[in-house]
Design a protein around this motif. Structure first.
Motif, PDB file in Angstrom:
ATOM      1  N   ARG A   1       0.830  -1.212   0.000  1.00 12.79           N
ATOM      2  CA  ARG A   1       0.000   0.000   0.000  1.00 12.79           C
ATOM      3  C   ARG A   1       0.863   1.259   0.000  1.00 12.79           C
ATOM      4  O   ARG A   1       0.531   2.226  -0.670  1.00 12.79           O
ATOM      5  N   ARG A   2       1.934   1.257   0.787  1.00 15.85           N
ATOM      6  CA  ARG A   2       2.808   2.444   0.824  1.00 15.85           C
ATOM      7  C   ARG A   2       3.438   2.695  -0.541  1.00 15.85           C
ATOM      8  O   ARG A   2       3.527   3.836  -0.997  1.00 15.85           O
ATOM      9  N   GLN A   3       3.855   1.645  -1.227  1.00 17.57           N
ATOM     10  CA  GLN A   3       4.450   1.806  -2.553  1.00 17.57           C
ATOM     11  C   GLN A   3       3.413   2.278  -3.571  1.00 17.57           C
ATOM     12  O   GLN A   3       3.679   3.185  -4.364  1.00 17.57           O
ATOM     13  N   LEU A   4       2.243   1.683  -3.533  1.00 16.61           N
ATOM     14  CA  LEU A   4       1.174   2.106  -4.442  1.00 16.61           C
ATOM     15  C   LEU A   4       0.711   3.527  -4.127  1.00 16.61           C
ATOM     16  O   LEU A   4       0.368   4.287  -5.030  1.00 16.61           O
ATOM     17  N   ARG A   5       0.708   3.865  -2.832  1.00 17.79           N
ATOM     18  CA  ARG A   5       0.306   5.215  -2.420  1.00 17.79           C
ATOM     19  C   ARG A   5       1.244   6.255  -3.026  1.00 17.79           C
ATOM     20  O   ARG A   5       0.800   7.294  -3.522  1.00 17.79           O
ATOM     21  N   ALA A   6       2.554   5.993  -3.017  1.00 17.33           N
ATOM     22  CA  ALA A   6       3.531   6.936  -3.580  1.00 17.33           C
ATOM     23  C   ALA A   6       3.278   7.141  -5.076  1.00 17.33           C
ATOM     24  O   ALA A   6       3.280   8.275  -5.569  1.00 17.33           O
TER      25      ALA A   6
END
Length: 149
Positions: free
Chosen positions: A41-46
């Motif tokens: 999620r953190r990677q997709l959020r970026a």
């Protein structure tokens, strides 16, 4: 997906009060930052933030509200729910947070009665609906234990 026992109890109570044919679908609960899902999620959020800035430069002030964890990484009192109507999911954000505002408004008008009933029932049960219009259509809500009945 993890959810606090009281939050689940409240969601069940909300569901029991809704008219036949109108249902809740739990789509997101607690996600530990350290889990594989949290990392993804953190990677997709970026990536999402970069695209959102590109497509909606006038909405930069919403980035934290839309792309923040909104408590999902804190505990199971922060949940997202969707609505089903007569067995079919009501798609308020068909392109997720990238759904143009005009599309959002049109879809809300089409399902206004169901959306209003669900949101009112959630509020009555002690949930607070997110103040951001896009997040509120994901029906991101936080159970506020001190406000429960």
């Amino acid at each position: 997906m993890l959810i606090d026992a009281l939050a689940l109890e409240k969601l069940r109570a909300v569901q029991s009060k809704l008219p036949a044919g109108l249902g809740l679908i739990l789509t997101r609960g607690y996600e530990a930052k350290s889990s594989n899902l949290g990392l993804a999620r953190r990677q997709l959020r970026a990536a999402g933030i970069m695209l959102f800035k590109l497509f909606y430069p006038q909405r930069r002030n919403e980035l934290l509200e839309i792309f923040g964890s909104n408590g999902h990484d804190v505990d199971g009192n922060h949940v997202d729910v969707s609505i089903s109507l007569n067995g079919r999911r009501v798609e308020l954000l068909p392109l997720s947070v990238f759904t143009p505002e005009a599309w959002q408004q049109r879809r809300v008008r089409k399902s206004a009665g169901a959306v209003e009933l669900v949101q009112a029932a959630l509020k009555d049960a002690g949930f607070r609906i997110h103040r951001n219009p896009t997040e509120s259509l994901q029906i991101h809500c936080d159970l506020i234990p001190s406000e429960t009945k």
